[in-house]
Design an enzyme around this catalytic site. Structure first.
Site, PDB file in Angstrom:
ATOM      1  N   GLU A 110       3.274   1.589   3.438  1.00 26.17           N
ATOM      2  CA  GLU A 110       4.492   0.750   2.609  1.00 26.17           C
ATOM      3  C   GLU A 110       5.213   1.294   2.103  1.00 26.17           C
ATOM      4  O   GLU A 110       6.764   0.738   2.300  1.00 26.17           O
ATOM      5  CB  GLU A 110       3.758  -0.785   2.988  1.00 26.17           C
ATOM      6  CG  GLU A 110       2.476  -1.357   4.439  1.00 26.17           C
ATOM      7  CD  GLU A 110       2.004  -2.372   3.711  1.00 26.17           C
ATOM      8  OE1 GLU A 110       1.237  -3.057   4.514  1.00 26.17           O
ATOM      9  OE2 GLU A 110       2.125  -2.513   1.983  1.00 26.17           O
ATOM     10  N   LYS A 116     -42.670 -25.417 -39.590  1.00 26.19           N
ATOM     11  CA  LYS A 116     -43.429 -24.799 -39.950  1.00 26.19           C
ATOM     12  C   LYS A 116     -44.141 -24.000 -41.575  1.00 26.19           C
ATOM     13  O   LYS A 116     -44.842 -23.409 -41.701  1.00 26.19           O
ATOM     14  CB  LYS A 116     -43.357 -22.921 -38.998  1.00 26.19           C
ATOM     15  CG  LYS A 116     -42.884 -23.136 -37.717  1.00 26.19           C
ATOM     16  CD  LYS A 116     -43.870 -23.925 -36.944  1.00 26.19           C
ATOM     17  CE  LYS A 116     -43.813 -23.412 -35.364  1.00 26.19           C
ATOM     18  NZ  LYS A 116     -44.184 -24.319 -33.995  1.00 26.19           N
ATOM     19  N   ASN A 174       0.380  -0.960   0.211  1.00 28.28           N
ATOM     20  CA  ASN A 174       0.217  -0.069  -0.446  1.00 28.28           C
ATOM     21  C   ASN A 174       0.642   1.074   0.191  1.00 28.28           C
ATOM     22  O   ASN A 174       2.570   1.313   0.037  1.00 28.28           O
ATOM     23  CB  ASN A 174      -0.738  -0.178   0.889  1.00 28.28           C
ATOM     24  CG  ASN A 174      -0.178   0.197   2.375  1.00 28.28           C
ATOM     25  OD1 ASN A 174       0.442   0.234   2.634  1.00 28.28           O
ATOM     26  ND2 ASN A 174      -1.271  -0.445   4.017  1.00 28.28           N
ATOM     27  N   LYS A 200     -38.129 -26.166 -41.990  1.00 31.02           N
ATOM     28  CA  LYS A 200     -38.362 -27.287 -41.527  1.00 31.02           C
ATOM     29  C   LYS A 200     -40.166 -27.734 -40.629  1.00 31.02           C
ATOM     30  O   LYS A 200     -40.670 -28.191 -40.820  1.00 31.02           O
ATOM     31  CB  LYS A 200     -37.693 -27.681 -41.196  1.00 31.02           C
ATOM     32  CG  LYS A 200     -36.401 -27.529 -42.361  1.00 31.02           C
ATOM     33  CD  LYS A 200     -35.506 -28.839 -41.823  1.00 31.02           C
ATOM     34  CE  LYS A 200     -34.315 -29.302 -42.612  1.00 31.02           C
ATOM     35  NZ  LYS A 200     -33.224 -30.159 -42.109  1.00 31.02           N
TER      36      LYS A 200
END
Length: 474
Positions: A194, A381, A191, A379
């Site tokens: 640090e 309908k 951080n 195919k």
């Protein structure tokens, strides 16, 4: 891409028990100007390196945790919590040590005081710990060394060098002011405080970059991921321009453990093959999620996926190719979300369709719709169908709030698609029986279920077409 379930992670560092006494505060003590807390509950959660392993486990990976505890109640409690979370715990239960405990007193979700019980482990040279580390190392993908300067990894070069020789990715969270202790590490995640303890004060971003580049060259680091709180994360690589990722946190409730989340998500993302820039973005978003929670917290894989989706890390479009869809399915299953699948032509979208799809969505977390392509509709309908093209039908379905993803299929049935997805729930409408539904056997063999939903009576595409034709005839 975000499936961490096959990854195995070895975490070695200072473990501790974070304890909370919680209660109400209604008066000031007559003995001193301090509040009196009437404790009505308490909780205990893993802290330090133990919290890192909790994050790893919550994200779906396998976590092995090595640490030192005392032969005491706190150590036993910590081990029990970790084991119940699916973590493989390897503790040196040392009679010459005391388990580190961070005791917090909390009222109305406000921390009033923290009391630390710790002697540290610098006086302990754990031969057992090193032997266990060496034995576990060949069978893991990543080594994470969260150093809280309590002494568990006081000989940290032993752990770094062994991992380096074994070809493992090494990620270190440093605490010592002299970063020389961590030389030859792949990734280091300090951080800001640090970092400046190690390199001295920095007046601006340019000086941060300059000093970070010197650390990388002098100590043979690959990457420094510098966490800067409200200023986000800096990604610093050798001789490359620093990338700065702004904090995504809209609301900060408690920063406890946020660094552990960044460490865990970053390590897992890289091991999963995610590029470093993307990995830092993911870690940044994960940290934003954790700081909204009270106390030492983790993020689950499901939460991570949600935050990534909200921030458009998932595909923005929900009309997908089969390959794109299967990637999303992997991510969704890793997040333990329930997938629902149904299919149809959806030639003219009507009220019956919408009610049916809304009911299907309620059966899980994600609703996938398989749509017949134009040739397969013809195919099924007849030559006059479909009325609307595949693209228009898919976009219309995708616009519904209850639908997550839409994909097309060209086969006569959606069996191959169902077999690839293996949904948790397969939904069909009408007067089918569950066993008669295409793909039912695949779903059931994988532990899923088949649901039959009733169609809304009086609504069908054929009826609508016939009605329109009747009006036109008149």
């Amino acid at each position: 891409m975000y499936d961490f379930s096959k990854l195995k992670v070895l975490v070695v560092g200072d473990v501790m028990l974070d304890s909370y006494w919680m209660g109400s505060t209604k008066r000031i003590s007559p003995e001193a100007p301090v509040p009196v807390v009437v404790v009505d509950s308490e909780k205990h959660v893993p802290g330090g390196a133990a919290n890192v392993s909790m994050n790893i486990s919550a994200l779906g990976a396998t976590a092995h945790l090595l640490g030192i505890v005392g032969d005491d109640k706190a150590g036993k409690k910590l081990a029990k919590i970790l084991e119940s979370s699916g973590i493989n715990v390897f503790f040196d239960v040392n009679k010459n040590a005391k388990t580190i405990v961070k005791q917090r007193v909390v009222s109305k979700q406000q921390q009033l005081i923290r009391i630390d019980f710790e002697e540290g482990f610098k006086h302990i040279d754990s031969v057992w710990l090193k032997e266990k580390y060496t034995a576990l190392l060949p069978n893991v993908d990543i080594v994470i060394l969260p150093d809280y300067a309590k002494g568990t990894v006081h000989d940290i070069q032993y752990f770094i060098n062994a991992a380096r020789k074994a070809g493992k990715l090494i990620v270190v969270d440093p605490k010592l002011p002299d970063f020389t202790a961590y030389k030859n590490t792949n990734i280091i995640t300090p951080n800001y405080m640090e970092f400046i303890r190690a390199v001295g004060p920095c007046k601006d971003d340019q000086e941060i970059d300059s000093k970070a580049q010197k650390l990388i060259k002098d100590l043979n680091f690959d990457i420094i991921a510098l966490t800067r709180g409200k200023d986000g994360i800096d990604l610093i690589r050798k001789d490359k321009k620093t990338l700065r990722f702004k904090s995504m946190a809209e609301e900060v409730f408690d920063v406890t453990g946020a660094g552990d989340t960044v460490l865990s998500v970053l390590a897992l993302s890289l091991s999963a093959g995610i590029d470093i820039e993307h990995a830092v973005q993911v870690a940044n978003l994960a940290a934003a999620c954790v700081v909204k929670k009270f106390g030492t917290a983790t993020i689950s894989i499901k939460e991570l996926h949600r935050v990534l989706e909200l921030n458009k890390v998932f595909p923005e479009e929900n009309v997908l190719s089969r390959e794109q869809l299967l990637q999303c399915v992997v991510q969704t299953k890793a997040a333990r979300e329930k997938i629902v699948f149904t299919n149809g032509c959806f030639d003219i979208l009507h009220f019956g369709h919408i009610k049916y799809l809304q009911q299907a969505k309620q059966l899980g977390d994600r609703l996938i719709i398989g749509v017949n392509d134009d040739a397969s509709v013809k195919k099924l309908k007849g030559p006059s169908r479909p009325i609307n093209s595949l693209e228009h039908r898919m976009q219309t379905i995708a616009a519904l709030q209850c639908v997550d993803w839409v994909v097309s299929f060209s086969e006569d049935t959606p069996f191959n698609l169902i077999n690839a997805i293996k949904p948790d729930v397969l939904v069909k409408g009408g007067d089918y029986t569950p066993d008669a539904v295409v793909g039912a056997d695949v779903v059931k063999q994988n532990g899923g279920e088949v649901k039959i939903l009733e169609f809304v009576e009086g609504y069908s595409t054929s009826n609508i077409i016939n009605k329109i034709c009747g009006v036109l005839d008149k």
